[in-house]
Design a protein around this motif. Structure first.
Motif, PDB file in Angstrom:
ATOM      1  N   ILE A  41       0.847  -1.202   0.000  1.00  0.00           N
ATOM      2  CA  ILE A  41       0.000   0.000   0.000  1.00  0.00           C
ATOM      3  C   ILE A  41       0.878   1.246   0.000  1.00  0.00           C
ATOM      4  CG2 ILE A  41      -1.825   1.264   1.188  1.00  0.00           C
ATOM      5  CD1 ILE A  41      -2.787  -1.393   2.361  1.00  0.00           C
ATOM      6  N   GLY A  42       0.764   2.033  -1.070  1.00  0.00           N
ATOM      7  CA  GLY A  42       1.517   3.285  -1.187  1.00  0.00           C
ATOM      8  C   GLY A  42       0.684   4.463  -0.728  1.00  0.00           C
ATOM      9  N   GLU A  43       0.990   5.605  -1.283  1.00  0.00           N
ATOM     10  CA  GLU A  43       0.379   6.854  -0.834  1.00  0.00           C
ATOM     11  C   GLU A  43      -0.824   7.226  -1.704  1.00  0.00           C
ATOM     12  OE1 GLU A  43       4.079   9.128   0.292  1.00  0.00           O
ATOM     13  OE2 GLU A  43       2.878  10.654  -0.724  1.00  0.00           O
ATOM     14  N   GLY A  44      -0.500   7.543  -2.939  1.00  0.00           N
ATOM     15  CA  GLY A  44      -1.550   7.938  -3.863  1.00  0.00           C
ATOM     16  C   GLY A  44      -0.960   8.045  -5.247  1.00  0.00           C
ATOM     17  N   PRO A  45      -1.810   8.075  -6.273  1.00  0.00           N
ATOM     18  CA  PRO A  45      -1.311   8.141  -7.642  1.00  0.00           C
ATOM     19  C   PRO A  45      -0.571   9.448  -7.920  1.00  0.00           C
ATOM     20  CG  PRO A  45      -3.705   7.733  -7.575  1.00  0.00           C
ATOM     21  CD  PRO A  45      -3.268   8.055  -6.189  1.00  0.00           C
ATOM     22  N   GLY A  46       0.480   9.371  -8.717  1.00  0.00           N
ATOM     23  CA  GLY A  46       1.117  10.565  -9.266  1.00  0.00           C
ATOM     24  C   GLY A  46       0.612  10.786 -10.686  1.00  0.00           C
ATOM     25  N   GLU A  47       1.332  11.595 -11.428  1.00  0.00           N
ATOM     26  CA  GLU A  47       0.875  11.955 -12.777  1.00  0.00           C
ATOM     27  C   GLU A  47       0.765  10.727 -13.692  1.00  0.00           C
ATOM     28  OE1 GLU A  47       3.488  14.581 -14.892  1.00  0.00           O
ATOM     29  OE2 GLU A  47       1.894  15.183 -16.297  1.00  0.00           O
ATOM     30  N   ASN A  48       1.823   9.919 -13.718  1.00  0.00           N
ATOM     31  CA  ASN A  48       1.805   8.749 -14.619  1.00  0.00           C
ATOM     32  C   ASN A  48       0.708   7.770 -14.239  1.00  0.00           C
ATOM     33  OD1 ASN A  48       4.241   9.286 -16.273  1.00  0.00           O
ATOM     34  ND2 ASN A  48       5.243   9.213 -14.276  1.00  0.00           N
ATOM     35  N   GLU A  49       0.537   7.597 -12.931  1.00  0.00           N
ATOM     36  CA  GLU A  49      -0.469   6.653 -12.442  1.00  0.00           C
ATOM     37  C   GLU A  49      -1.873   7.139 -12.821  1.00  0.00           C
ATOM     38  OE1 GLU A  49       2.062   7.848 -10.523  1.00  0.00           O
ATOM     39  OE2 GLU A  49       3.281   6.024 -10.468  1.00  0.00           O
ATOM     40  N   ASP A  50      -2.077   8.450 -12.669  1.00  0.00           N
ATOM     41  CA  ASP A  50      -3.377   9.044 -13.025  1.00  0.00           C
ATOM     42  C   ASP A  50      -3.660   8.841 -14.521  1.00  0.00           C
ATOM     43  OD1 ASP A  50      -5.690  10.943 -12.665  1.00  0.00           O
ATOM     44  OD2 ASP A  50      -4.465  12.135 -14.052  1.00  0.00           O
ATOM     45  N   LYS A  54      -2.959   2.947 -13.295  1.00  0.00           N
ATOM     46  CA  LYS A  54      -2.302   1.857 -12.562  1.00  0.00           C
ATOM     47  C   LYS A  54      -1.358   2.442 -11.519  1.00  0.00           C
ATOM     48  CE  LYS A  54      -2.084  -1.441 -16.358  1.00  0.00           C
ATOM     49  NZ  LYS A  54      -1.171  -2.005 -17.359  1.00  0.00           N
ATOM     50  N   PRO A  55      -1.194   1.733 -10.380  1.00  0.00           N
ATOM     51  CA  PRO A  55      -0.302   2.258  -9.340  1.00  0.00           C
ATOM     52  C   PRO A  55       1.175   2.049  -9.687  1.00  0.00           C
ATOM     53  CG  PRO A  55      -1.161   0.128  -8.664  1.00  0.00           C
ATOM     54  CD  PRO A  55      -1.827   0.459  -9.977  1.00  0.00           C
ATOM     55  N   PHE A  56       2.004   2.934  -9.193  1.00  0.00           N
ATOM     56  CA  PHE A  56       3.466   2.784  -9.285  1.00  0.00           C
ATOM     57  C   PHE A  56       3.956   2.453 -10.697  1.00  0.00           C
ATOM     58  CE2 PHE A  56       2.924   2.417  -4.674  1.00  0.00           C
ATOM     59  CZ  PHE A  56       3.984   3.186  -4.228  1.00  0.00           C
ATOM     60  N   VAL A  57       3.677   3.333 -11.640  1.00  0.00           N
ATOM     61  CA  VAL A  57       4.176   3.115 -12.998  1.00  0.00           C
ATOM     62  C   VAL A  57       5.231   4.153 -13.404  1.00  0.00           C
ATOM     63  CG1 VAL A  57       2.192   1.834 -13.882  1.00  0.00           C
ATOM     64  CG2 VAL A  57       2.171   4.332 -13.973  1.00  0.00           C
ATOM     65  N   ALA A  82      -1.895  -1.369  -3.963  1.00  0.00           N
ATOM     66  CA  ALA A  82      -2.921  -0.323  -3.920  1.00  0.00           C
ATOM     67  C   ALA A  82      -2.327   0.911  -3.242  1.00  0.00           C
ATOM     68  CB  ALA A  82      -4.150  -0.821  -3.167  1.00  0.00           C
ATOM     69  N   ASN A  83      -3.144   1.917  -3.053  1.00  0.00           N
ATOM     70  CA  ASN A  83      -2.705   3.171  -2.431  1.00  0.00           C
ATOM     71  C   ASN A  83      -3.698   3.625  -1.368  1.00  0.00           C
ATOM     72  OD1 ASN A  83      -0.234   4.200  -3.730  1.00  0.00           O
ATOM     73  ND2 ASN A  83      -1.454   4.233  -5.617  1.00  0.00           N
ATOM     74  N   MET A  84      -3.269   4.560  -0.513  1.00  0.00           N
ATOM     75  CA  MET A  84      -4.170   5.130   0.499  1.00  0.00           C
ATOM     76  C   MET A  84      -5.308   5.906  -0.146  1.00  0.00           C
ATOM     77  SD  MET A  84      -3.250   4.090   3.360  1.00  0.00           S
ATOM     78  CE  MET A  84      -4.614   4.901   4.149  1.00  0.00           C
ATOM     79  N   LEU A 156      10.571   1.854   3.551  1.00  0.00           N
ATOM     80  CA  LEU A 156      10.881   3.170   2.973  1.00  0.00           C
ATOM     81  C   LEU A 156      10.130   3.284   1.649  1.00  0.00           C
ATOM     82  CD1 LEU A 156      14.748   3.086   3.529  1.00  0.00           C
ATOM     83  CD2 LEU A 156      13.068   4.390   4.859  1.00  0.00           C
ATOM     84  N   HIS A 157       9.625   4.483   1.354  1.00  0.00           N
ATOM     85  CA  HIS A 157       8.957   4.665   0.062  1.00  0.00           C
ATOM     86  C   HIS A 157      10.016   4.688  -1.041  1.00  0.00           C
ATOM     87  CE1 HIS A 157       6.486   6.300  -3.125  1.00  0.00           C
ATOM     88  NE2 HIS A 157       5.416   6.134  -2.362  1.00  0.00           N
ATOM     89  N   PRO A 158       9.792   3.984  -2.163  1.00  0.00           N
ATOM     90  CA  PRO A 158      10.811   3.986  -3.222  1.00  0.00           C
ATOM     91  C   PRO A 158      11.179   5.398  -3.711  1.00  0.00           C
ATOM     92  CG  PRO A 158       8.809   2.837  -3.946  1.00  0.00           C
ATOM     93  CD  PRO A 158       8.663   3.088  -2.478  1.00  0.00           C
TER      94      PRO A 158
HETATM   95  N1  URA Z   1       3.707   6.733  -5.265  1.00  0.00           N
HETATM   96  C1  URA Z   1       2.733   6.126  -4.552  1.00  0.00           C
HETATM   97  O1  URA Z   1       2.725   6.168  -3.327  1.00  0.00           O
HETATM   98  N2  URA Z   1       1.800   5.467  -5.231  1.00  0.00           N
HETATM   99  C2  URA Z   1       1.793   5.359  -6.552  1.00  0.00           C
HETATM  100  O2  URA Z   1       0.915   4.712  -7.085  1.00  0.00           O
HETATM  101  C3  URA Z   1       2.830   5.999  -7.263  1.00  0.00           C
HETATM  102  C4  URA Z   1       3.764   6.681  -6.600  1.00  0.00           C
END
Ligand code: URA
Length: 190
Positions: A41-50, A54-57, A82-84, A156-158
């Motif tokens: 579980i990450g934080e939230g989508p960034g620009e690419n994800e939006d 898809k998450p973390f792309v 997934a994300n928060m 740690l967050h990537p």
């Molecule tokens: N960082 C996040 O925490 N989530 C994503 O989906 C992309 C980047």
């Protein structure tokens, strides 16, 4: 609570519970194996994800994939991500507590449908919300915390590792700790 993935995804895609819905291109629900034993579980989508839904792309996602590969995990095979929050916060700011509160029932549904044995929280935001409010991520990453029979691990967050590459060895070490725990308690992952 919704009791199947199709109904959940259909409802989630229509969500307008908070202001983040206004500027979104896509609702980023999550991806991976819905029968996995391990959920990230990450934080939230960034620009690419939006843009891709898809998450973390983006760059952080590429690093995440590398570290996953190092321990034989694969977002298309044996984990779910997934994300928060499921919609992109403007200019990639941190999601606000009230936005996470609006979104958390979607995540709860995902967890209850999946019933993972291990949840990995990527970064301080999801770790503080899901594990404990006062988490010290730099000190406590890589440990396990049990909550309602599920093992929760802050990492740690990537993106933080990209900002400070000297932390790569400790980030990778967490994945080795995770692999050991999977070998100990999971029977369908490897
Ligand atoms: N960082 C996040 O925490 N989530 C994503 O989906 C992309 C980047």
């Amino acid at each position: 609570m919704l009791d199947n993935w199709d109904a959940f995804e259909e409802e989630c895609l229509k969500c307008k519970k908070c202001g983040l819905c206004e500027d979104r291109t896509n609702v980023v629900i999550g991806m991976g194996n819905k029968n996995a034993e391990v959920m990230f579980i990450g934080e939230g989508p960034g620009e690419n994800e939006d843009l891709q839904g898809k998450p973390f792309v983006g760059r952080a996602g590429q690093l995440l994939d590398k570290m996953l590969t190092a321990v034989d995990l694969d977002r298309n095979k044996n984990i779910y991500i997934a994300n928060m929050v499921k919609c992109r916060p403007p200019k990639n700011r941190d999601p606000k507590p009230e936005e996470m509160d609006c979104c958390i029932d979607w995540l709860r549904t995902q967890v209850s449908l999946m019933r993972p044995k291990i949840i990995v929280c990527l970064g301080r935001i999801s770790s503080a919300k899901l594990i404990k409010e006062d988490i010290k991520i730099t000190k406590e990453h890589g440990r396990f915390f049990e909550k309602k029979g599920v093992l929760m691990m802050p990492m740690l967050h990537p993106a933080a590792v990209l900002r400070d590459p000297r932390r790569k060895p400790e980030a990778l070490n967490d994945f080795l700790i995770l692999r050991d725990k999977i070998n100990e308690i999971c029977d369908r992952t490897y």
